[in-house]
Design a protein around this motif. Sequence first.
Motif, PDB file in Angstrom:
ATOM      1  N   VAL A 201     116.329  22.746  18.759  1.00  0.00           N
ATOM      2  CA  VAL A 201     114.873  22.899  18.684  1.00  0.00           C
ATOM      3  C   VAL A 201     114.300  23.313  20.030  1.00  0.00           C
ATOM      4  N   GLY A 202     114.864  22.779  21.118  1.00  0.00           N
ATOM      5  CA  GLY A 202     114.394  23.146  22.449  1.00  0.00           C
ATOM      6  C   GLY A 202     115.131  22.384  23.521  1.00  0.00           C
TER       7      GLY A 202
ATOM      8  N   VAL B 155     108.882  22.883  26.582  1.00  0.00           N
ATOM      9  CA  VAL B 155     107.803  22.058  26.047  1.00  0.00           C
ATOM     10  C   VAL B 155     108.200  21.454  24.704  1.00  0.00           C
ATOM     11  N   PHE B 156     109.121  22.116  23.990  1.00  0.00           N
ATOM     12  CA  PHE B 156     109.570  21.598  22.691  1.00  0.00           C
ATOM     13  C   PHE B 156     110.295  20.260  22.871  1.00  0.00           C
ATOM     14  N   TRP B 157     111.113  20.170  23.931  1.00  0.00           N
ATOM     15  CA  TRP B 157     111.800  18.907  24.209  1.00  0.00           C
ATOM     16  C   TRP B 157     110.786  17.827  24.548  1.00  0.00           C
ATOM     17  N   GLN B 158     109.839  18.164  25.405  1.00  0.00           N
ATOM     18  CA  GLN B 158     108.852  17.182  25.848  1.00  0.00           C
ATOM     19  C   GLN B 158     108.008  16.651  24.687  1.00  0.00           C
TER      20      GLN B 158
ATOM     21  N   ARG C 234     111.793  14.239  23.067  1.00  0.00           N
ATOM     22  CA  ARG C 234     111.732  13.041  23.901  1.00  0.00           C
ATOM     23  C   ARG C 234     111.077  11.852  23.206  1.00  0.00           C
ATOM     24  N   PRO C 235     109.990  12.049  22.435  1.00  0.00           N
ATOM     25  CA  PRO C 235     109.396  10.886  21.751  1.00  0.00           C
ATOM     26  C   PRO C 235     110.365  10.165  20.807  1.00  0.00           C
ATOM     27  N   LEU C 236     111.296  10.911  20.217  1.00  0.00           N
ATOM     28  CA  LEU C 236     112.250  10.300  19.293  1.00  0.00           C
ATOM     29  C   LEU C 236     113.383   9.582  20.011  1.00  0.00           C
ATOM     30  N   LEU C 237     113.588   9.901  21.295  1.00  0.00           N
ATOM     31  CA  LEU C 237     114.688   9.315  22.045  1.00  0.00           C
ATOM     32  C   LEU C 237     114.272   8.114  22.883  1.00  0.00           C
ATOM     33  N   GLN C 238     112.997   7.774  22.849  1.00  0.00           N
ATOM     34  CA  GLN C 238     112.512   6.646  23.639  1.00  0.00           C
ATOM     35  C   GLN C 238     112.995   5.318  23.073  1.00  0.00           C
ATOM     36  N   PRO C 239     113.271   4.334  23.962  1.00  0.00           N
ATOM     37  CA  PRO C 239     113.642   2.992  23.471  1.00  0.00           C
ATOM     38  C   PRO C 239     112.548   2.436  22.554  1.00  0.00           C
ATOM     39  N   GLY C 240     112.954   1.830  21.471  1.00  0.00           N
ATOM     40  CA  GLY C 240     111.993   1.265  20.530  1.00  0.00           C
ATOM     41  C   GLY C 240     111.634   2.181  19.390  1.00  0.00           C
TER      42      GLY C 240
ATOM     43  N   LEU D 147     110.538  17.563  12.698  1.00  0.00           N
ATOM     44  CA  LEU D 147     110.429  16.675  13.853  1.00  0.00           C
ATOM     45  C   LEU D 147     108.972  16.412  14.207  1.00  0.00           C
ATOM     46  N   ARG D 148     108.133  17.421  14.075  1.00  0.00           N
ATOM     47  CA  ARG D 148     106.712  17.247  14.377  1.00  0.00           C
ATOM     48  C   ARG D 148     106.094  16.193  13.460  1.00  0.00           C
ATOM     49  N   LEU D 149     106.486  16.207  12.191  1.00  0.00           N
ATOM     50  CA  LEU D 149     105.978  15.210  11.255  1.00  0.00           C
ATOM     51  C   LEU D 149     106.522  13.819  11.578  1.00  0.00           C
ATOM     52  N   LEU D 150     107.766  13.752  11.999  1.00  0.00           N
ATOM     53  CA  LEU D 150     108.373  12.457  12.293  1.00  0.00           C
ATOM     54  C   LEU D 150     107.740  11.792  13.508  1.00  0.00           C
TER      55      LEU D 150
END
Length: 310
Positions: free
Chosen positions: A118-119, A124-127, A131-137, A184-187
């Motif tokens: 995806v990026g 900016v695609f990663w950011q 990245r939001p999906l890879l954060q702890p929690g 991913l945007r929806l998730l």
Amino acid sequence: MAYQTSCASYTSGRVGLSSATAVVADAAGREQAQHGSPLFPIACYAEDLSCFSVAWHWHEEFEFILAALGPIHVDVNKTRLTLQTGQGVFINSGALHAVEPAEGRALLHSGVFQPRLVGGMDTVFWQKLIRPLLQPGTPPFFLLDEAVPWQRQVLLCLREAWKGVADEPFDYENRVRYHLTAALRLLITQCVSGKVKVSEQEQIASERMKQMLRYVEEHYTEELTVEKLAGCVALSESACLRSFRQFLGITPIQYVKQFRVEKATELLRSTRLKTGEVGLECGFSDASYFIKTFREIKHCTPREYRIRFC
């Protein structure tokens, strides 16, 4: 670490689908198989669960599983999901998971892809999307159901991505990337900021669990005991039992038996070894015990399995 097995795909003739193979792990128990190619890192699979299962494993890629015909059991970390026809699940990076048939005939469509499809990390695609999906929690999985509008949209995107890889129409690479990006945007809209981070104790417990699974993969042909599994990560036997119960819902010895039987199914399909020889190769020193264990897990004898699926 675990591995997945497969019989002949019910979608034979489709050009873009990949064949399920034994999973290779690194020193941390992480799956090392390459899904797709370096330039287009995604692979999609179509499997008949009457002769297919995926034991516990993990990988850094994202994965989605779609129930083309349910029900299908999908275990993620400490949760068992039962997918009915039309439902799906998106599995986050690093989550322990397994798949097995529920009852009767079941068909699944799945896809495993690198987030960088995806990026990359410098985009900016990663950011914004990765990245939001890879954060702890962040949730280890997202259950997807047609009855929920946003989940229905995710399912539509994932099905289109899977179909693009399977059929390979003109410019399918861009189409697949587009649909995955939309999913991913929806998730990430469901990822609430400010979640409580996973505790250090939970992280350590998860890593120990992965190491014990890898130990089974490396030593399944040998005599394995709870004491040996516990010793490989410096745990007491009671703590080892508790860890398996909490993460996998079964005892260590039950997991060892399941893993050995899955290895046996691979040999039954790919070799001409006699039943007793297959059992010995997979860590069963007694042929009668091998047949008994195989029947308990696969609901048929090794000989019947070979006739049915080979």
